[in-house]
Design a protein around this motif. Sequence first.
Motif, PDB file in Angstrom:
ATOM      1  N   VAL A 129      37.921 -10.444 -45.810  1.00  0.00           N
ATOM      2  CA  VAL A 129      37.773 -10.317 -44.354  1.00  0.00           C
ATOM      3  C   VAL A 129      38.783 -11.210 -43.648  1.00  0.00           C
ATOM      4  O   VAL A 129      39.540 -10.771 -42.768  1.00  0.00           O
ATOM      5  CB  VAL A 129      36.339 -10.685 -43.914  1.00  0.00           C
ATOM      6  N   GLY A 130      38.814 -12.485 -44.041  1.00  0.00           N
ATOM      7  CA  GLY A 130      39.774 -13.407 -43.441  1.00  0.00           C
ATOM      8  C   GLY A 130      41.205 -13.005 -43.742  1.00  0.00           C
ATOM      9  O   GLY A 130      42.089 -13.114 -42.885  1.00  0.00           O
ATOM     10  N   GLY A 131      41.435 -12.513 -44.980  1.00  0.00           N
ATOM     11  CA  GLY A 131      42.782 -12.108 -45.353  1.00  0.00           C
ATOM     12  C   GLY A 131      43.297 -10.966 -44.508  1.00  0.00           C
ATOM     13  O   GLY A 131      44.436 -10.987 -44.028  1.00  0.00           O
ATOM     14  N   ILE A 132      42.456  -9.957 -44.296  1.00  0.00           N
ATOM     15  CA  ILE A 132      42.875  -8.800 -43.498  1.00  0.00           C
ATOM     16  C   ILE A 132      43.069  -9.196 -42.038  1.00  0.00           C
ATOM     17  O   ILE A 132      44.097  -8.884 -41.422  1.00  0.00           O
ATOM     18  CB  ILE A 132      41.845  -7.665 -43.622  1.00  0.00           C
ATOM     19  N   VAL A 133      42.075  -9.896 -41.470  1.00  0.00           N
ATOM     20  CA  VAL A 133      42.161 -10.284 -40.060  1.00  0.00           C
ATOM     21  C   VAL A 133      43.360 -11.203 -39.817  1.00  0.00           C
ATOM     22  O   VAL A 133      44.179 -10.979 -38.908  1.00  0.00           O
ATOM     23  CB  VAL A 133      40.856 -10.973 -39.602  1.00  0.00           C
ATOM     24  N   LEU A 134      43.481 -12.241 -40.636  1.00  0.00           N
ATOM     25  CA  LEU A 134      44.567 -13.207 -40.436  1.00  0.00           C
ATOM     26  C   LEU A 134      45.912 -12.657 -40.911  1.00  0.00           C
ATOM     27  O   LEU A 134      46.963 -13.053 -40.388  1.00  0.00           O
ATOM     28  CB  LEU A 134      44.236 -14.509 -41.182  1.00  0.00           C
ATOM     29  N   GLY A 135      45.889 -11.739 -41.890  1.00  0.00           N
ATOM     30  CA  GLY A 135      47.133 -11.109 -42.320  1.00  0.00           C
ATOM     31  C   GLY A 135      47.717 -10.240 -41.215  1.00  0.00           C
ATOM     32  O   GLY A 135      48.928 -10.282 -40.939  1.00  0.00           O
ATOM     33  N   ILE A 136      46.868  -9.431 -40.582  1.00  0.00           N
ATOM     34  CA  ILE A 136      47.323  -8.616 -39.452  1.00  0.00           C
ATOM     35  C   ILE A 136      47.801  -9.511 -38.316  1.00  0.00           C
ATOM     36  O   ILE A 136      48.820  -9.245 -37.665  1.00  0.00           O
ATOM     37  CB  ILE A 136      46.193  -7.683 -38.984  1.00  0.00           C
ATOM     38  N   TYR A 137      47.060 -10.595 -38.081  1.00  0.00           N
ATOM     39  CA  TYR A 137      47.439 -11.561 -37.035  1.00  0.00           C
ATOM     40  C   TYR A 137      48.828 -12.144 -37.318  1.00  0.00           C
ATOM     41  O   TYR A 137      49.670 -12.265 -36.422  1.00  0.00           O
ATOM     42  CB  TYR A 137      46.390 -12.669 -36.979  1.00  0.00           C
ATOM     43  N   ALA A 138      49.085 -12.479 -38.604  1.00  0.00           N
ATOM     44  CA  ALA A 138      50.381 -13.054 -38.978  1.00  0.00           C
ATOM     45  C   ALA A 138      51.504 -12.033 -38.840  1.00  0.00           C
ATOM     46  O   ALA A 138      52.625 -12.387 -38.460  1.00  0.00           O
ATOM     47  CB  ALA A 138      50.332 -13.582 -40.413  1.00  0.00           C
ATOM     48  N   ASP A 139      51.223 -10.765 -39.140  1.00  0.00           N
ATOM     49  CA  ASP A 139      52.253  -9.732 -39.012  1.00  0.00           C
ATOM     50  C   ASP A 139      52.537  -9.387 -37.551  1.00  0.00           C
ATOM     51  O   ASP A 139      53.597  -8.839 -37.236  1.00  0.00           O
ATOM     52  CB  ASP A 139      51.832  -8.467 -39.773  1.00  0.00           C
ATOM     53  N   ARG A 140      51.604  -9.692 -36.659  1.00  0.00           N
ATOM     54  CA  ARG A 140      51.802  -9.379 -35.241  1.00  0.00           C
ATOM     55  C   ARG A 140      52.215 -10.598 -34.427  1.00  0.00           C
ATOM     56  O   ARG A 140      53.101 -10.509 -33.570  1.00  0.00           O
ATOM     57  CB  ARG A 140      50.514  -8.777 -34.662  1.00  0.00           C
ATOM     58  N   LYS A 141      51.568 -11.725 -34.659  1.00  0.00           N
ATOM     59  CA  LYS A 141      51.822 -12.915 -33.848  1.00  0.00           C
ATOM     60  C   LYS A 141      52.785 -13.900 -34.493  1.00  0.00           C
ATOM     61  O   LYS A 141      53.317 -14.781 -33.818  1.00  0.00           O
ATOM     62  CB  LYS A 141      50.493 -13.638 -33.549  1.00  0.00           C
ATOM     63  N   GLY A 142      52.982 -13.764 -35.816  1.00  0.00           N
ATOM     64  CA  GLY A 142      53.911 -14.651 -36.491  1.00  0.00           C
ATOM     65  C   GLY A 142      53.244 -15.511 -37.545  1.00  0.00           C
ATOM     66  O   GLY A 142      52.028 -15.736 -37.525  1.00  0.00           O
ATOM     67  N   ARG A 143      54.069 -16.001 -38.482  1.00  0.00           N
ATOM     68  CA  ARG A 143      53.552 -16.839 -39.568  1.00  0.00           C
ATOM     69  C   ARG A 143      53.072 -18.193 -39.045  1.00  0.00           C
ATOM     70  O   ARG A 143      52.058 -18.725 -39.476  1.00  0.00           O
ATOM     71  CB  ARG A 143      54.636 -17.061 -40.623  1.00  0.00           C
ATOM     72  N   LYS A 144      53.802 -18.760 -38.096  1.00  0.00           N
ATOM     73  CA  LYS A 144      53.450 -20.067 -37.557  1.00  0.00           C
ATOM     74  C   LYS A 144      52.077 -20.043 -36.905  1.00  0.00           C
ATOM     75  O   LYS A 144      51.242 -20.926 -37.144  1.00  0.00           O
ATOM     76  CB  LYS A 144      54.507 -20.517 -36.548  1.00  0.00           C
ATOM     77  N   ALA A 145      51.824 -19.064 -36.045  1.00  0.00           N
ATOM     78  CA  ALA A 145      50.544 -18.992 -35.339  1.00  0.00           C
ATOM     79  C   ALA A 145      49.380 -18.885 -36.319  1.00  0.00           C
ATOM     80  O   ALA A 145      48.337 -19.537 -36.155  1.00  0.00           O
ATOM     81  CB  ALA A 145      50.553 -17.802 -34.377  1.00  0.00           C
ATOM     82  N   ALA A 146      49.555 -18.055 -37.359  1.00  0.00           N
ATOM     83  CA  ALA A 146      48.487 -17.887 -38.343  1.00  0.00           C
ATOM     84  C   ALA A 146      48.238 -19.174 -39.124  1.00  0.00           C
ATOM     85  O   ALA A 146      47.086 -19.564 -39.350  1.00  0.00           O
ATOM     86  CB  ALA A 146      48.845 -16.750 -39.291  1.00  0.00           C
ATOM     87  N   LEU A 147      49.305 -19.855 -39.526  1.00  0.00           N
ATOM     88  CA  LEU A 147      49.147 -21.074 -40.316  1.00  0.00           C
ATOM     89  C   LEU A 147      48.463 -22.179 -39.529  1.00  0.00           C
ATOM     90  O   LEU A 147      47.691 -22.969 -40.079  1.00  0.00           O
ATOM     91  CB  LEU A 147      50.523 -21.538 -40.813  1.00  0.00           C
ATOM     92  N   GLN A 148      48.709 -22.255 -38.237  1.00  0.00           N
ATOM     93  CA  GLN A 148      48.035 -23.251 -37.402  1.00  0.00           C
ATOM     94  C   GLN A 148      46.545 -22.962 -37.292  1.00  0.00           C
ATOM     95  O   GLN A 148      45.698 -23.862 -37.403  1.00  0.00           O
ATOM     96  CB  GLN A 148      48.664 -23.276 -36.002  1.00  0.00           C
ATOM     97  N   LEU A 149      46.208 -21.713 -37.038  1.00  0.00           N
ATOM     98  CA  LEU A 149      44.797 -21.335 -36.904  1.00  0.00           C
ATOM     99  C   LEU A 149      44.041 -21.587 -38.197  1.00  0.00           C
ATOM    100  O   LEU A 149      42.917 -22.117 -38.191  1.00  0.00           O
ATOM    101  CB  LEU A 149      44.707 -19.854 -36.514  1.00  0.00           C
ATOM    102  N   ILE A 150      44.641 -21.253 -39.319  1.00  0.00           N
ATOM    103  CA  ILE A 150      43.988 -21.375 -40.623  1.00  0.00           C
ATOM    104  C   ILE A 150      43.635 -22.820 -40.941  1.00  0.00           C
ATOM    105  O   ILE A 150      42.519 -23.119 -41.381  1.00  0.00           O
ATOM    106  CB  ILE A 150      44.896 -20.784 -41.719  1.00  0.00           C
ATOM    107  N   ILE A 151      44.556 -23.732 -40.711  1.00  0.00           N
ATOM    108  CA  ILE A 151      44.283 -25.124 -41.084  1.00  0.00           C
ATOM    109  C   ILE A 151      43.221 -25.740 -40.173  1.00  0.00           C
ATOM    110  O   ILE A 151      42.435 -26.591 -40.595  1.00  0.00           O
ATOM    111  CB  ILE A 151      45.579 -25.962 -41.083  1.00  0.00           C
ATOM    112  N   GLY A 152      43.136 -25.276 -38.940  1.00  0.00           N
ATOM    113  CA  GLY A 152      42.070 -25.745 -38.055  1.00  0.00           C
ATOM    114  C   GLY A 152      40.703 -25.305 -38.555  1.00  0.00           C
ATOM    115  O   GLY A 152      39.741 -26.089 -38.551  1.00  0.00           O
ATOM    116  N   LEU A 153      40.590 -24.057 -38.985  1.00  0.00           N
ATOM    117  CA  LEU A 153      39.323 -23.551 -39.504  1.00  0.00           C
ATOM    118  C   LEU A 153      38.918 -24.272 -40.786  1.00  0.00           C
ATOM    119  O   LEU A 153      37.743 -24.597 -40.987  1.00  0.00           O
ATOM    120  CB  LEU A 153      39.444 -22.048 -39.773  1.00  0.00           C
ATOM    121  N   MET A 154      39.876 -24.536 -41.658  1.00  0.00           N
ATOM    122  CA  MET A 154      39.566 -25.207 -42.910  1.00  0.00           C
ATOM    123  C   MET A 154      39.102 -26.644 -42.684  1.00  0.00           C
ATOM    124  O   MET A 154      38.193 -27.131 -43.355  1.00  0.00           O
ATOM    125  CB  MET A 154      40.774 -25.185 -43.850  1.00  0.00           C
TER     126      MET A 154
END
Length: 425
Positions: free
Chosen positions: A65-90
């Motif tokens: 679930v996270g992979g699909i949602v955040l993968g699509i997010y990374a392909d649309r908004k960029g790798r940087k935006a996704a990596l920032q969001l991910i580390i905050g959640l973790m």
Amino acid sequence: MTRKPPRTSQIVAAVIGNALEWYDFVVYGFLTVIIARLFFPMQDEYAALLLTMATFGVGFFMRPVGGIVLGIYADRKGRKAALQLIIGLMTLSMAMIAFAPPYAAIGIAAPLLILLARLLQGFATGGEFASATSFLVESAPPNRRGFYGSLQMVGQSLAALTGAVAGSLITRGLAPEQIDSWGWRLPFLFGLVIGPVGLYIRRYLEETQAFIESRARVVANPLSTVFAQNLRSLAVTFGLVICGTISYYVVLVYMPTYAKTQLGMSLTDAFTAQVIGLLCLTAAIPLCGALSDRIGRRPILMSATIAYFLLLYPLFDWLHAAPGFVRLAVMQASLCTLVGVFLGPISTTIAEQFPTGVRSTGLALAYNFAVMLFGGFAQFIVTWLIRATGSPLAPAYYVMFGAVVGFAATIFLTERHRDANLPAT
């Protein structure tokens, strides 16, 4: 497409953040025996251990679930935006475990709190591999993609190494009652301290040039595009990750529990042997990643799976015949080195199977379903296999199965180590 080499700080930011993502995951796995006593107290120690391992595995249900949602997010908004969001959640999920009261204090709410934290961890980690791998491979010069991609796995091995060192220190330096009272929290608190550092440094990542250029050809629906145009890539990635994830979660994460429960060894010796093995793993990964830039990905992956399959059972049988620290350390050093050979080129290999426009989505989909099904419940599966078969060598059979699947996948992968540019769409 000409790319300037990325600044060292950019690569360090990606690797450190990636290591933190996996650190909390593997620490939970290493401390399974202790967490079972504190959060899942039951009359049957075997049942408590299975329940704790199942909770470890439950976090993997959220990975796709996270992979699909955040993968699509990374392909649309960029790798940087996704990596920032991910580390905050973790970081948030890490805090939940670090400060969770045990069952004796709040009853059934304690395991439920651990369960919620594991689900959040799974969601965040589900997007980490795809986003970080895409960032590293897309940032690399064409002739060094294997080495740069290997740093993804270096981050994971550093996470396991740090977790093993933390486990060794607390089991060696604290009395059992101190560990149960507060010592088990120390590894999680250490990760919690590092979390804000990773969040800060990821603010200064620069978006990859490959992603910027691919935005001119935005894929309207990355998920359907992956299924429609990249089924072979999905299958190859799925098979390679099955091999890697079974190895990682059995040979690396499960072994302290195996040494304690099946061989009667101390956790201190088990963690020390694990550190030795992980040092070998960490050294082998970048060397084999760089080698794959010269001779290709397939020869290395294929050689590793063959050697791995042939050595697994003899090493497990040799250790079981006379359990002891020296034999465990030799086995872990040997198997971890072979795992490192396999993991060296794997991140780059599977990233090269997908075009830039759907790379994060494709990687997240195949990677997370493989990890969920074969890695997340690896500890549960091998513990059940040992009980069902009556053989303490059952973990070897499961890992050998993964080696066979990995070998088959290498036959069908698309070799792109000599390609100057990867496809955009």
